[in-house]
Scaffold this motif. Sequence first.
Motif, mmCIF file in Angstrom:
data_model
loop_
_atom_site.group_PDB
_atom_site.id
_atom_site.type_symbol
_atom_site.label_atom_id
_atom_site.label_comp_id
_atom_site.label_asym_id
_atom_site.label_seq_id
_atom_site.Cartn_x
_atom_site.Cartn_y
_atom_site.Cartn_z
ATOM 1 N N LEU A 201 0.830 -1.208 0.000
ATOM 2 C CA LEU A 201 0.000 0.000 0.000
ATOM 3 C C LEU A 201 0.861 1.253 0.000
ATOM 4 O O LEU A 201 0.551 2.232 -0.693
ATOM 5 C CB LEU A 201 -0.929 -0.002 1.216
ATOM 6 C CG LEU A 201 -2.164 -0.902 1.133
ATOM 7 C CD1 LEU A 201 -2.869 -0.965 2.477
ATOM 8 C CD2 LEU A 201 -3.117 -0.402 0.054
ATOM 9 N N CYS A 202 1.935 1.245 0.777
ATOM 10 C CA CYS A 202 2.821 2.416 0.814
ATOM 11 C C CYS A 202 3.545 2.601 -0.510
ATOM 12 O O CYS A 202 3.827 3.730 -0.923
ATOM 13 C CB CYS A 202 3.817 2.286 1.964
ATOM 14 S SG CYS A 202 3.081 2.593 3.576
ATOM 15 N N ASN A 203 3.853 1.507 -1.187
ATOM 16 C CA ASN A 203 4.434 1.620 -2.529
ATOM 17 C C ASN A 203 3.443 2.239 -3.502
ATOM 18 O O ASN A 203 3.798 3.060 -4.346
ATOM 19 C CB ASN A 203 4.858 0.237 -3.030
ATOM 20 C CG ASN A 203 6.287 -0.110 -2.658
ATOM 21 O OD1 ASN A 203 7.160 0.740 -2.687
ATOM 22 N ND2 ASN A 203 6.510 -1.342 -2.279
ATOM 23 N N VAL A 204 2.171 1.841 -3.395
ATOM 24 C CA VAL A 204 1.123 2.411 -4.240
ATOM 25 C C VAL A 204 0.984 3.901 -3.960
ATOM 26 O O VAL A 204 0.834 4.707 -4.879
ATOM 27 C CB VAL A 204 -0.225 1.684 -3.998
ATOM 28 C CG1 VAL A 204 -1.357 2.417 -4.712
ATOM 29 C CG2 VAL A 204 -0.137 0.248 -4.494
ATOM 30 N N MET A 205 1.043 4.268 -2.678
ATOM 31 C CA MET A 205 0.938 5.680 -2.306
ATOM 32 C C MET A 205 2.065 6.499 -2.919
ATOM 33 O O MET A 205 1.851 7.592 -3.433
ATOM 34 C CB MET A 205 0.972 5.806 -0.781
ATOM 35 C CG MET A 205 0.721 7.220 -0.243
ATOM 36 S SD MET A 205 2.138 8.349 -0.268
ATOM 37 C CE MET A 205 3.241 7.541 0.876
ATOM 38 N N THR A 206 3.276 5.941 -2.872
ATOM 39 C CA THR A 206 4.422 6.646 -3.454
ATOM 40 C C THR A 206 4.230 6.865 -4.943
ATOM 41 O O THR A 206 4.462 7.961 -5.471
ATOM 42 C CB THR A 206 5.715 5.838 -3.206
ATOM 43 O OG1 THR A 206 5.865 5.617 -1.804
ATOM 44 C CG2 THR A 206 6.925 6.598 -3.725
ATOM 45 N N HIS A 207 3.790 5.827 -5.652
ATOM 46 C CA HIS A 207 3.556 5.946 -7.089
ATOM 47 C C HIS A 207 2.432 6.942 -7.371
ATOM 48 O O HIS A 207 2.530 7.747 -8.306
ATOM 49 C CB HIS A 207 3.210 4.579 -7.672
ATOM 50 C CG HIS A 207 2.942 4.606 -9.152
ATOM 51 N ND1 HIS A 207 3.941 4.785 -10.078
ATOM 52 C CD2 HIS A 207 1.782 4.487 -9.858
ATOM 53 C CE1 HIS A 207 3.427 4.778 -11.296
ATOM 54 N NE2 HIS A 207 2.112 4.604 -11.186
ATOM 55 N N PHE A 208 1.387 6.924 -6.562
ATOM 56 C CA PHE A 208 0.258 7.843 -6.735
ATOM 57 C C PHE A 208 0.713 9.293 -6.604
ATOM 58 O O PHE A 208 0.345 10.164 -7.404
ATOM 59 C CB PHE A 208 -0.815 7.537 -5.686
ATOM 60 C CG PHE A 208 -1.983 8.485 -5.698
ATOM 61 C CD1 PHE A 208 -3.013 8.342 -6.613
ATOM 62 C CD2 PHE A 208 -2.042 9.528 -4.791
ATOM 63 C CE1 PHE A 208 -4.089 9.226 -6.626
ATOM 64 C CE2 PHE A 208 -3.111 10.417 -4.794
ATOM 65 C CZ PHE A 208 -4.130 10.256 -5.713
ATOM 66 N N ASN A 209 1.556 9.561 -5.597
ATOM 67 C CA ASN A 209 2.053 10.925 -5.396
ATOM 68 C C ASN A 209 2.949 11.365 -6.546
ATOM 69 O O ASN A 209 2.915 12.522 -6.971
ATOM 70 C CB ASN A 209 2.816 11.020 -4.080
ATOM 71 C CG ASN A 209 1.893 11.102 -2.876
ATOM 72 O OD1 ASN A 209 0.694 11.341 -3.029
ATOM 73 N ND2 ASN A 209 2.434 10.906 -1.681
ATOM 74 N N TYR A 372 -1.595 5.709 2.377
ATOM 75 C CA TYR A 372 -0.418 5.608 3.247
ATOM 76 C C TYR A 372 -0.815 5.201 4.660
ATOM 77 O O TYR A 372 -0.209 4.306 5.263
ATOM 78 C CB TYR A 372 0.330 6.944 3.273
ATOM 79 C CG TYR A 372 1.427 6.990 4.311
ATOM 80 C CD1 TYR A 372 2.664 6.410 4.057
ATOM 81 C CD2 TYR A 372 1.219 7.592 5.551
ATOM 82 C CE1 TYR A 372 3.673 6.434 5.011
ATOM 83 C CE2 TYR A 372 2.221 7.625 6.508
ATOM 84 C CZ TYR A 372 3.438 7.045 6.240
ATOM 85 O OH TYR A 372 4.423 7.064 7.191
ATOM 86 N N PHE A 373 -1.824 5.872 5.204
ATOM 87 C CA PHE A 373 -2.217 5.575 6.578
ATOM 88 C C PHE A 373 -2.799 4.170 6.713
ATOM 89 O O PHE A 373 -2.651 3.527 7.752
ATOM 90 C CB PHE A 373 -3.197 6.628 7.079
ATOM 91 C CG PHE A 373 -2.541 7.953 7.390
ATOM 92 C CD1 PHE A 373 -1.715 8.078 8.483
ATOM 93 C CD2 PHE A 373 -2.729 9.052 6.561
ATOM 94 C CE1 PHE A 373 -1.087 9.291 8.771
ATOM 95 C CE2 PHE A 373 -2.116 10.263 6.836
ATOM 96 C CZ PHE A 373 -1.289 10.381 7.952
ATOM 97 N N LEU A 374 -3.454 3.679 5.661
ATOM 98 C CA LEU A 374 -3.907 2.289 5.670
ATOM 99 C C LEU A 374 -2.706 1.336 5.703
ATOM 100 O O LEU A 374 -2.719 0.316 6.412
ATOM 101 C CB LEU A 374 -4.772 2.001 4.437
ATOM 102 C CG LEU A 374 -6.197 2.567 4.452
ATOM 103 C CD1 LEU A 374 -6.879 2.310 3.106
ATOM 104 C CD2 LEU A 374 -7.012 1.966 5.586
ATOM 105 N N GLY A 375 -1.685 1.674 4.929
ATOM 106 C CA GLY A 375 -0.470 0.868 4.931
ATOM 107 C C GLY A 375 0.212 0.890 6.283
ATOM 108 O O GLY A 375 0.662 -0.150 6.790
ATOM 109 N N VAL A 376 0.306 2.078 6.893
ATOM 110 C CA VAL A 376 0.916 2.209 8.213
ATOM 111 C C VAL A 376 0.138 1.392 9.242
ATOM 112 O O VAL A 376 0.725 0.700 10.080
ATOM 113 C CB VAL A 376 0.965 3.690 8.641
ATOM 114 C CG1 VAL A 376 1.320 3.818 10.123
ATOM 115 C CG2 VAL A 376 1.983 4.447 7.804
ATOM 116 N N LEU A 377 -1.191 1.463 9.171
ATOM 117 C CA LEU A 377 -2.027 0.712 10.102
ATOM 118 C C LEU A 377 -1.769 -0.787 9.970
ATOM 119 O O LEU A 377 -1.645 -1.506 10.976
ATOM 120 C CB LEU A 377 -3.502 1.025 9.850
ATOM 121 C CG LEU A 377 -4.518 0.315 10.759
ATOM 122 C CD1 LEU A 377 -4.285 0.720 12.212
ATOM 123 C CD2 LEU A 377 -5.935 0.638 10.326
#
Length: 396
Positions: A201-209, A372-377
């Motif tokens: 999920l955090c990888n997806v967030m990085t790509h999205f940003n 990101y926060f979903l990934g962190v959770l």
Amino acid sequence: NTNTNTNTNTNTNLTSPSDMEKQPLFLESSSSSGNIDLDKAATTTNPATVGADSTTITSTGLKVLVLLAVQNCSKNLLMRFIMKDRPQFLTSAAVIGVETIKLILSTLYIVIVDKRPLSSIYTFLKEDHRNSILLAVPAAAYSLQMSLEYVALANLDAAVFSVLVQSKLLATATFAALVLRKKLKYIQVISLVLLTAGVMLCNVMTHFNKVKEQQTGGTGVQINLEEVSSSSSSLDAQQLTGVLATLGIATSSGFASVYTEKVIKAKRNHNVTRKNYSLAYMQVQLALVSLIIIGLYASIKDYEKIKQDGLWQNFTPGASFSMFNSAIGGLIVAAVLKYADAVLKGYATAISVVMTGVSSMLLFGTQLNVIYFLGVLNVIVAVLLYNGKNLDTYVC
């Protein structure tokens, strides 16, 4: 009663000074435990967590928790601040500097605090020379981790890095299952699945940003994507480099942890009376081995650069401060790890991930979204589940 006492005694020894020489190997990885068998660690009697009941954290444990979390967070943020402009100093020089500072400070501790002569260091190294040789492999892995951290934080935000690097838990569990034939509980397998999902999920967030930034040019105004095609390729390459470096850190950490469990603990020289030596002696031992390993690496890989411009070329004040922070922080955490069991270190990891994400947003303007926060959770829950105990206790 007999089995309970046996397990308790066994795990108390795992966190005693006789085994502390391996713990600094994983300090730069933020939360890696010196123990592989976290099931047993959960039964360890520990000054930090003993209280009215097994879930109470004492004031000492709370201080350890805060120290571990702050050190993990500050190191990631500082290294990101230094590396975001891609300074051209040698990472091998930085690692040499860190180990040299550790060696000097540990030696001073032996002389000033322990009030013992320098000759006692030679005596310890001579008595424990077999362990010094065995430390070569994890020391090399540790030096590799430190070098890769500079690469990763030059290409990733500290917030993303702090989450991705937790994949070392998955690497350690995998190596332990394959090499040590460790058995995992269902709850630990579930936690590893959650961890993998959080990292993805955090990888997806990085790509999205990155895509959003490319489409708006960072101004919020839509622009022609053809104008930023080369920039897009560059950003994707940077992200890939950072992710691969972080996964390299995780793999190296997992391998070093399992190697320590299988080789060093099995072949340790038990003739050495370690209770006569403080943790500082183990720090000196590890620093010397690490300096030999990273020195050989630098002399081979960076020989021409060192010959032309010197070892400390392009070293900025910020890089020097980061070097001191890593060294001193590592020594401090090594000193307090004997007060932290696997559960407490799990909490420290969770807190440091949140602190790093929020601090990165405030200090560097990192864009954090729901993904990101979903990934962190997911990652936080995974770490707490894997290291947890009393999970079958009723909440109310």
